[in-house]
Design a protein around this motif. Structure first.
Motif, PDB file in Angstrom:
ATOM      1  N   THR A  12      37.566 -37.699 -27.477  1.00 29.30           N
ATOM      2  CA  THR A  12      36.763 -36.951 -28.429  1.00 29.30           C
ATOM      3  C   THR A  12      37.050 -37.528 -29.808  1.00 29.30           C
ATOM      4  N   SER A  13      36.676 -36.837 -30.849  1.00 27.87           N
ATOM      5  CA  SER A  13      36.996 -37.259 -32.207  1.00 27.87           C
ATOM      6  C   SER A  13      37.307 -36.033 -33.049  1.00 27.87           C
ATOM      7  N   ILE A  14      38.188 -36.197 -34.009  1.00 30.04           N
ATOM      8  CA  ILE A  14      38.579 -35.094 -34.889  1.00 30.04           C
ATOM      9  C   ILE A  14      38.544 -35.575 -36.326  1.00 30.04           C
ATOM     10  N   PHE A  15      38.464 -34.610 -37.242  1.00 32.08           N
ATOM     11  CA  PHE A  15      38.501 -34.910 -38.668  1.00 32.08           C
ATOM     12  C   PHE A  15      39.919 -34.706 -39.190  1.00 32.08           C
ATOM     13  N   LEU A  16      40.410 -35.682 -39.925  1.00 34.28           N
ATOM     14  CA  LEU A  16      41.711 -35.566 -40.561  1.00 34.28           C
ATOM     15  C   LEU A  16      41.584 -34.808 -41.877  1.00 34.28           C
ATOM     16  N   LYS A  17      42.714 -34.556 -42.528  1.00 37.51           N
ATOM     17  CA  LYS A  17      42.707 -33.805 -43.778  1.00 37.51           C
ATOM     18  C   LYS A  17      41.964 -34.530 -44.890  1.00 37.51           C
ATOM     19  N   ASN A  18      41.967 -35.859 -44.827  1.00 37.02           N
ATOM     20  CA  ASN A  18      41.267 -36.620 -45.860  1.00 37.02           C
ATOM     21  C   ASN A  18      39.772 -36.767 -45.578  1.00 37.02           C
ATOM     22  N   GLY A  19      39.278 -36.125 -44.513  1.00 40.91           N
ATOM     23  CA  GLY A  19      37.867 -36.181 -44.171  1.00 40.91           C
ATOM     24  C   GLY A  19      37.487 -37.307 -43.243  1.00 40.91           C
ATOM     25  N   GLU A  20      38.447 -38.136 -42.853  1.00 40.81           N
ATOM     26  CA  GLU A  20      38.161 -39.253 -41.969  1.00 40.81           C
ATOM     27  C   GLU A  20      37.994 -38.761 -40.528  1.00 40.81           C
ATOM     28  N   ASN A  21      36.944 -39.258 -39.886  1.00 42.75           N
ATOM     29  CA  ASN A  21      36.697 -38.921 -38.484  1.00 42.75           C
ATOM     30  C   ASN A  21      37.241 -40.044 -37.606  1.00 42.75           C
ATOM     31  N   VAL A  22      38.219 -39.732 -36.752  1.00 40.95           N
ATOM     32  CA  VAL A  22      38.882 -40.750 -35.947  1.00 40.95           C
ATOM     33  C   VAL A  22      38.700 -40.428 -34.465  1.00 40.95           C
ATOM     34  N   PRO A  23      38.478 -41.460 -33.621  1.00 41.79           N
ATOM     35  CA  PRO A  23      38.435 -41.239 -32.171  1.00 41.79           C
ATOM     36  C   PRO A  23      39.832 -40.960 -31.640  1.00 41.79           C
ATOM     37  N   CYS A  24      39.928 -40.124 -30.643  1.00 41.18           N
ATOM     38  CA  CYS A  24      41.245 -39.761 -30.098  1.00 41.18           C
ATOM     39  C   CYS A  24      41.107 -39.412 -28.619  1.00 41.18           C
ATOM     40  N   THR A  25      42.253 -39.351 -27.965  1.00 44.33           N
ATOM     41  CA  THR A  25      42.317 -39.066 -26.532  1.00 44.33           C
ATOM     42  C   THR A  25      43.134 -37.805 -26.302  1.00 44.33           C
ATOM     43  N   LEU A  26      42.614 -36.925 -25.479  1.00 43.87           N
ATOM     44  CA  LEU A  26      43.341 -35.720 -25.093  1.00 43.87           C
ATOM     45  C   LEU A  26      44.165 -36.022 -23.847  1.00 43.87           C
ATOM     46  N   VAL A  27      45.458 -35.731 -23.919  1.00 43.79           N
ATOM     47  CA  VAL A  27      46.371 -35.996 -22.807  1.00 43.79           C
ATOM     48  C   VAL A  27      47.156 -34.730 -22.500  1.00 43.79           C
ATOM     49  N   GLN A  28      47.160 -34.356 -21.223  1.00 43.19           N
ATOM     50  CA  GLN A  28      48.014 -33.254 -20.787  1.00 43.19           C
ATOM     51  C   GLN A  28      49.375 -33.829 -20.424  1.00 43.19           C
ATOM     52  N   ALA A  29      50.345 -33.621 -21.302  1.00 42.07           N
ATOM     53  CA  ALA A  29      51.685 -34.188 -21.130  1.00 42.07           C
ATOM     54  C   ALA A  29      52.610 -33.139 -20.533  1.00 42.07           C
ATOM     55  N   GLY A  30      52.875 -33.264 -19.244  1.00 42.56           N
ATOM     56  CA  GLY A  30      53.754 -32.315 -18.575  1.00 42.56           C
ATOM     57  C   GLY A  30      52.998 -31.069 -18.138  1.00 42.56           C
ATOM     58  N   PRO A  31      53.724 -30.042 -17.705  1.00 43.99           N
ATOM     59  CA  PRO A  31      55.184 -30.000 -17.575  1.00 43.99           C
ATOM     60  C   PRO A  31      55.691 -30.876 -16.429  1.00 43.99           C
ATOM     61  N   CYS A  32      56.820 -31.560 -16.664  1.00 48.51           N
ATOM     62  CA  CYS A  32      57.417 -32.446 -15.684  1.00 48.51           C
ATOM     63  C   CYS A  32      58.771 -31.889 -15.233  1.00 48.51           C
ATOM     64  N   TYR A  33      59.151 -32.225 -14.005  1.00 49.68           N
ATOM     65  CA  TYR A  33      60.419 -31.768 -13.445  1.00 49.68           C
ATOM     66  C   TYR A  33      61.275 -32.973 -13.057  1.00 49.68           C
ATOM     67  N   ILE A  34      62.581 -32.847 -13.237  1.00 50.02           N
ATOM     68  CA  ILE A  34      63.505 -33.915 -12.894  1.00 50.02           C
ATOM     69  C   ILE A  34      63.737 -33.887 -11.384  1.00 50.02           C
ATOM     70  N   VAL A  35      63.189 -34.891 -10.696  1.00 56.49           N
ATOM     71  CA  VAL A  35      63.268 -34.955  -9.243  1.00 56.49           C
ATOM     72  C   VAL A  35      64.532 -35.684  -8.791  1.00 56.49           C
ATOM     73  N   GLN A  36      64.952 -36.693  -9.559  1.00 54.07           N
ATOM     74  CA  GLN A  36      66.119 -37.478  -9.180  1.00 54.07           C
ATOM     75  C   GLN A  36      66.798 -38.025 -10.427  1.00 54.07           C
ATOM     76  N   ILE A  37      68.117 -38.110 -10.365  1.00 50.72           N
ATOM     77  CA  ILE A  37      68.911 -38.717 -11.436  1.00 50.72           C
ATOM     78  C   ILE A  37      69.654 -39.910 -10.851  1.00 50.72           C
ATOM     79  N   LYS A  38      69.386 -41.098 -11.377  1.00 50.37           N
ATOM     80  CA  LYS A  38      70.018 -42.316 -10.900  1.00 50.37           C
ATOM     81  C   LYS A  38      71.119 -42.741 -11.864  1.00 50.37           C
ATOM     82  N   THR A  39      72.259 -43.106 -11.308  1.00 48.72           N
ATOM     83  CA  THR A  39      73.410 -43.497 -12.113  1.00 48.72           C
ATOM     84  C   THR A  39      73.787 -44.950 -11.832  1.00 48.72           C
ATOM     85  N   ILE A  40      74.570 -45.523 -12.738  1.00 44.58           N
ATOM     86  CA  ILE A  40      75.021 -46.908 -12.580  1.00 44.58           C
ATOM     87  C   ILE A  40      75.925 -47.045 -11.360  1.00 44.58           C
ATOM     88  N   GLU A  41      76.739 -46.014 -11.082  1.00 38.35           N
ATOM     89  CA  GLU A  41      77.662 -46.069  -9.953  1.00 38.35           C
ATOM     90  C   GLU A  41      76.932 -46.109  -8.618  1.00 38.35           C
TER      91      GLU A  41
END
Length: 210
Positions: A12-41
């Protein structure tokens, strides 16, 4: 680097405070869960594996189902790894939300680009064609032309720009600015475009927090 798994909602596109109209992308970030923890050992390197979106149990095999049971989680559709320096900061099965991102900071977004199928050299490599329609050339407008000498080296070098499959590759776009964040709905508005189709998964990375 650490981050979240996101899903491309659309542009989509949004207007910034200075009046500029910029193209942008909507992303649903998360919610994510920690499934595994890998260690050096145990694994030779340190990272955390995140999962997003619930998956039906019928579509998961037994080995992968036990993988989720170790973390006390339901099966997830998408799994991605994020390298971290200190795995002690994370707990197996915990939720990681969008709240550690901030508006105005820069992130790296990685995804699979749109597949264009088999394409010719003009669309794939921006060739201009052999020549005009004059001088008896009626079918060479979009042709690649000569691809190498016959006598020496008597072969085509590897990596020659020719027709072939276009797109459907792993692409990373660096330093994308976060314009707005909606914590209640896990929505992130990124400036510009990101790789992939709608509903495709993305890896959103930032510098590891303190």
């Amino acid at each position: 680097m650490v981050g979240l798994i996101g899903k491309n909602i659309g542009m989509t596109s949004i207007f910034l405070k200075n009046g500029e109209n910029v193209p942008c992308t909507l992303v649903q970030a998360g919610p994510c869960y920690i499934v595994q923890i890998k260690t050096i050992e145990n694994d030779g390197y340190s990272s955390i594996q995140l999962g997003i979106d619930d998956q039906k149990i019928q579509k998961i095999n037994k080995s992968l189902l036990n993988h989720f049971k170790k973390a006390g989680l339901s099966p997830k559709k998408k799994l991605l790894e994020f390298k971290v320096n200190k795995v002690s900061d994370f707990i197996l099965g915990n939720l990681i939300n969008i709240d550690f991102f901030k508006e105005g900071e820069l992130v790296n977004v990685k995804g699979i680009s749109k597949g264009k199928g088999f394409q010719g050299v003009i669309k794939r490599h921006n060739f201009s064609g052999v020549g005009e329609r004059t001088h008896g050339q009626h079918n060479r407008l979009r042709a690649p032309g000569s691809i190498g000498a016959g006598s020496d080296p008597s072969r085509v070098f590897k990596g020659k720009k020719m027709a072939g499959r276009m797109g459907n590759k792993s692409v990373t776009i660096k330093n994308i600015k976060i314009l707005k964040i909606d914590i209640n709905h896990n929505i992130m508005i990124l400036k510009g475009a990101v790789p992939g189709n709608k509903n495709s998964y993305l890896m959103i990375q930032k510098k590891e927090w303190n």
